[in-house]
Design an enzyme around this catalytic site. Structure first.
Site, PDB file in Angstrom:
ATOM      1  N   PHE A   1       0.822  -1.213   0.000  1.00 54.50           N
ATOM      2  CA  PHE A   1       0.000   0.000   0.000  1.00 54.50           C
ATOM      3  C   PHE A   1       0.852   1.257   0.000  1.00 54.50           C
ATOM      4  O   PHE A   1       2.066   1.213   0.197  1.00 54.50           O
ATOM      5  CB  PHE A   1      -0.926   0.007   1.221  1.00 54.50           C
ATOM      6  CG  PHE A   1      -0.180   0.128   2.534  1.00 54.50           C
ATOM      7  CD1 PHE A   1       0.287   1.353   2.982  1.00 54.50           C
ATOM      8  CD2 PHE A   1       0.068  -0.984   3.313  1.00 54.50           C
ATOM      9  CE1 PHE A   1       0.984   1.468   4.177  1.00 54.50           C
ATOM     10  CE2 PHE A   1       0.769  -0.885   4.515  1.00 54.50           C
ATOM     11  CZ  PHE A   1       1.226   0.347   4.936  1.00 54.50           C
TER      12      PHE A   1
ATOM     13  N   GLU B   1       0.206   5.077   1.813  1.00 52.58           N
ATOM     14  CA  GLU B   1      -0.727   5.732   2.725  1.00 52.58           C
ATOM     15  C   GLU B   1      -0.302   7.157   3.023  1.00 52.58           C
ATOM     16  O   GLU B   1       0.872   7.422   3.253  1.00 52.58           O
ATOM     17  CB  GLU B   1      -0.749   4.924   4.044  1.00 52.58           C
ATOM     18  CG  GLU B   1      -2.132   4.671   4.592  1.00 52.58           C
ATOM     19  CD  GLU B   1      -2.126   3.735   5.790  1.00 52.58           C
ATOM     20  OE1 GLU B   1      -2.509   2.560   5.624  1.00 52.58           O
ATOM     21  OE2 GLU B   1      -1.733   4.169   6.892  1.00 52.58           O
TER      22      GLU B   1
ATOM     23  N   HIS C   1       6.700  -6.378  12.886  1.00 51.82           N
ATOM     24  CA  HIS C   1       6.719  -5.679  11.589  1.00 51.82           C
ATOM     25  C   HIS C   1       5.371  -5.101  11.191  1.00 51.82           C
ATOM     26  O   HIS C   1       5.256  -4.419  10.192  1.00 51.82           O
ATOM     27  CB  HIS C   1       7.238  -6.597  10.484  1.00 51.82           C
ATOM     28  CG  HIS C   1       6.178  -7.419   9.798  1.00 51.82           C
ATOM     29  ND1 HIS C   1       5.287  -8.227  10.476  1.00 51.82           N
ATOM     30  CD2 HIS C   1       5.860  -7.543   8.488  1.00 51.82           C
ATOM     31  CE1 HIS C   1       4.478  -8.814   9.608  1.00 51.82           C
ATOM     32  NE2 HIS C   1       4.795  -8.425   8.396  1.00 51.82           N
TER      33      HIS C   1
ATOM     34  N   GLY D   1      -0.298  -7.779  11.867  1.00 50.25           N
ATOM     35  CA  GLY D   1      -0.483  -9.225  11.732  1.00 50.25           C
ATOM     36  C   GLY D   1      -1.939  -9.521  11.449  1.00 50.25           C
ATOM     37  O   GLY D   1      -2.843  -8.904  12.017  1.00 50.25           O
TER      38      GLY D   1
END
Lengths: 486, 138
Positions: free
Chosen positions: A210, A212, A409, A412
């Site tokens: 993505f 953003e 990271h 999830g």
């Protein structure tokens, strides 16, 4: 589904849970999952803990088979998995511990813009970003290179783009490894990977990738946020993508080779996607040389993407990128294997650290962190879902001591894509996001519902675990106002 | 008998493919994969490709087959929907596959697949039906 974890999970403290080595015959170390009681419930619902146990079979593994709180069921290593092997002791490297999207990662740009300036032009901005940044299945770029030029990308990484005028030297200083892993050797890359990589520099792709537009809405550490240039109310841009078809092909090529090498090295792993070879074997060395090419391809890709983003902002806001203050804050790789030294039982060892859906989180004073950030530690970029928050954290000494300098990271996933696409909330998804002031555009059919906020764990909970466990530290939080999905 | 079904997997997409024979299983696995990549409803074919593959066992051969089709999807820009496997053993496969160029069919594209993974890949036979679960990295 029969996927529920039935094995043992021993509580070490509020944020650490151990799978004892005795759980499966063949585990060389215990497993260690970072989570709180609440996150643990969803973790136990899929096969990720089994994958933590599977990874503990890898030859040469040291300390633990780690999993971060955003852990979920992947292939080979779980997403959120961290595994380090002792190279001297015959430690292995596995393409399944890096993933198909080699060096997938995140890049965060800051700006001097505020919501007040951006809001009236948000529709224009999102449309312009959508039409200038190629996204979706097999997306192709206007940056098309011949084989000789592509080889330069593999060797130089993000430096290639900067030399072409797609960015500045300062960008490289603010990229993990300077946007280039040394030791990349294109002679280990197949013709097929070359072919697939020839026209994908500067493309976003699909799935969870993505772009953003966000606002910094909460600052937890004024000093670190100041050094990173992230003031409360500032507009930021986050880019999530990787090495595209080039990296996917490299991983496919070498996964195949590694399966065939298992018997040669007498290695027994419970999942073929964990097929591996010793780091110091011809198979291991060849994969590493090719993996580095793909890592460099990914860093160059994100550099090219950022260049396109800056161009769009310049046009929409009719000002130069310098006036807009559009500096790169940091770029992290979260699917990669790195070679790092750690003290294991009083001895300095060179380890092969696999981070698959995990982020490096070096603490203050680490020489691998560039001078501008050395006092605060390495920045860590954690995206949430498109309706909630994202975070910037910094690494800690404790992470270096405990998790080979690694942290989570992202949020999830909580729900499968199928379940998310069929959830009743999908009907009001766009309206719900718009009501929150978030403008969304997606290239792929169905991607939007599959990637909906309700399909993800709450990133705020995930970040609280790594913060409270001390393996990274919150600096600031962002919320999205514009989203482009692949 | 269903050709394939999508089954739950938290991060990626997983299918279970079925077949009365190994040939049919391979055909349906490929059909399942292209159903994730694109909308195949009513698509007709305009071009074909011949493939000859080998691998050490049937699971590896299945991955080789899916990888080969994916590679051709991305590089030759072809959506495949017709898989005529003329010869299949545990180690060798010969096939003629038919499809259509993405070109004017761009609106059919759905989800990008990075690769077919080997995670938990086992071809089994229950009574007289072969089945396999495949996890795709998307």
């Amino acid at each position: 589904m029969g996927n529920e974890w039935q094995g043992p999970l021993e509580k070490i403290d509020a944020y650490r849970w151990m799978i004892p080595q005795t759980y499966a015959n063949g585990m060389k170390v215990p497993g260690m999952i970072y989570a709180d009681e609440n996150l643990l419930k969803s973790i136990k619902r899929d096969r990720a803990p089994q994958q933590v146990s599977n990874a503990a079979f890898l030859p040469g593994i040291v300390k633990y088979s780690f999993a971060m709180p955003d852990i979920h069921w992947g292939y080979g290593l779980p997403i959120g998995g961290v595994v380090a092997t002792d190279i001297e002791a015959g430690g292995v490297i596995t393409p399944g511990g890096v993933g198909f999207d080699i060096c997938c990662g995140l890049r965060l740009l800051r700006s001097n813009l505020t919501e007040k300036e951006v809001r009236p032009k948000l529709d224009n901005l999102i449309h312009a970003l959508f039409s200038n940044v190629p996204a979706g299945v097999g997306s192709k770029s206007n940056i098309k290179v011949n084989a000789a030029e592509e080889e330069k990308i593999m060797v130089k990484g993000a430096r290639w783009a900067v030399e072409k005028g797609f960015g500045t030297k300062e960008d490289l200083e603010r990229t993990e490894d300077g946007g280039c892993m040394e030791g990349a050797d294109a002679s280990h890359v197949s013709d097929r990977a070359f072919e697939r990589g020839s026209n994908q520099s500067g493309t976003l792709g699909s799935g969870n990738h993505f772009l953003e537009v966000q606002i910094v809405d909460e600052v937890y550490d004024d000093n670190a946020a100041g050094i990173l240039g992230l003031d409360k109310g500032a507009i930021t841009v986050m880019i999530h993508c990787g090495s595209r078809g080039f990296g996917h092909q490299v991983c496919s090529d070498y996964s195949k080779g590694m399966v065939r090498a298992l018997s040669k090295y007498n290695i027994n792993v419970p999942d073929r996607q964990l097929a591996c070879a010793p780091v110091n074997s011809p198979e291991g060395k060849a994969y590493i040389a090719a993996m580095k090419c793909a890592a460099n391809y990914a860093w160059n890709n994100r550099q090219c993407l950022m260049h396109k983003v800056r161009g769009v902002f310049e046009k929409v806001f009719e000002a130069g990128q310098k006036d807009l203050g559009m500096a790169l804050v940091w770029d992290v790789a979260h699917n990669i294997a790195k070679f790092e030294k750690y003290n294991i039982n009083g001895k300095d060892k060179l380890l092969c650290v696999h981070r698959k859906g995990a982020t490096r989180a070096f603490g203050p004073d680490n020489p691998a962190v560039p001078g501008i950030y050395r006092k605060i530690g390495q920045p860590v970029i954690i995206p949430g879902d498109m309706g909630r928050n994202s975070y910037v954290l910094v690494g800690t000494k404790k992470a270096e001591e405990e998790t080979f300098g690694s942290t989570c990271h992202g949020a999830g996933r909580l729900m499968s894509r199928k379940a998310a696409a069929n959830a009743p909330e999908r009907h009001t998804l766009l309206r719900d996001l718009e009501a929150k002031g978030i403008k969304v555009m997606a290239a792929g059919r169905g991607t939007l519902a599959e990637e909906a906020p309700y399909a993800y764990k709450n990133v705020n909970e995930v970040v609280d675990v790594v913060h409270n466990a001390g393996i990274s530290k919150k600096v600031c939080r962002m919320r999205p106002i514009g989203v482009i999905k692949g | 008998m269903k050709r394939f079904e999508i089954i739950d997997h938290t991060a990626d997409i997983s299918i279970k493919a079925y077949g009365k024979s190994l040939k049919e299983l391979f055909r349906n696995a490929a059909f399942g994969m292209f159903n994730i990549l694109a909308d195949l409803e009513g698509i007709t074919t305009s071009t074909s490709l011949e493939l000859k593959l080998d691998a050490p066992d049937k699971e590896e051969l299945l991955i080789e087959w899916l990888d080969e089709l994916l590679y051709n999807f991305y590089t030759k820009q072809l959506i495949f929907c017709d898989f005529d496997i003329t010869e299949l053993t545990d180690k060798n496969l010969t096939a003629k596959v038919k499809g259509r160029f993405i070109g004017e069919n761009k609106n059919r594209l759905k989800t990008e697949i990075k690769a077919a993974t080997r995670h938990d890949l086992h071809i089994t036979k229950k009574e007289d039906t072969y089945e396999v679960r495949i996890v795709f990295d998307v």
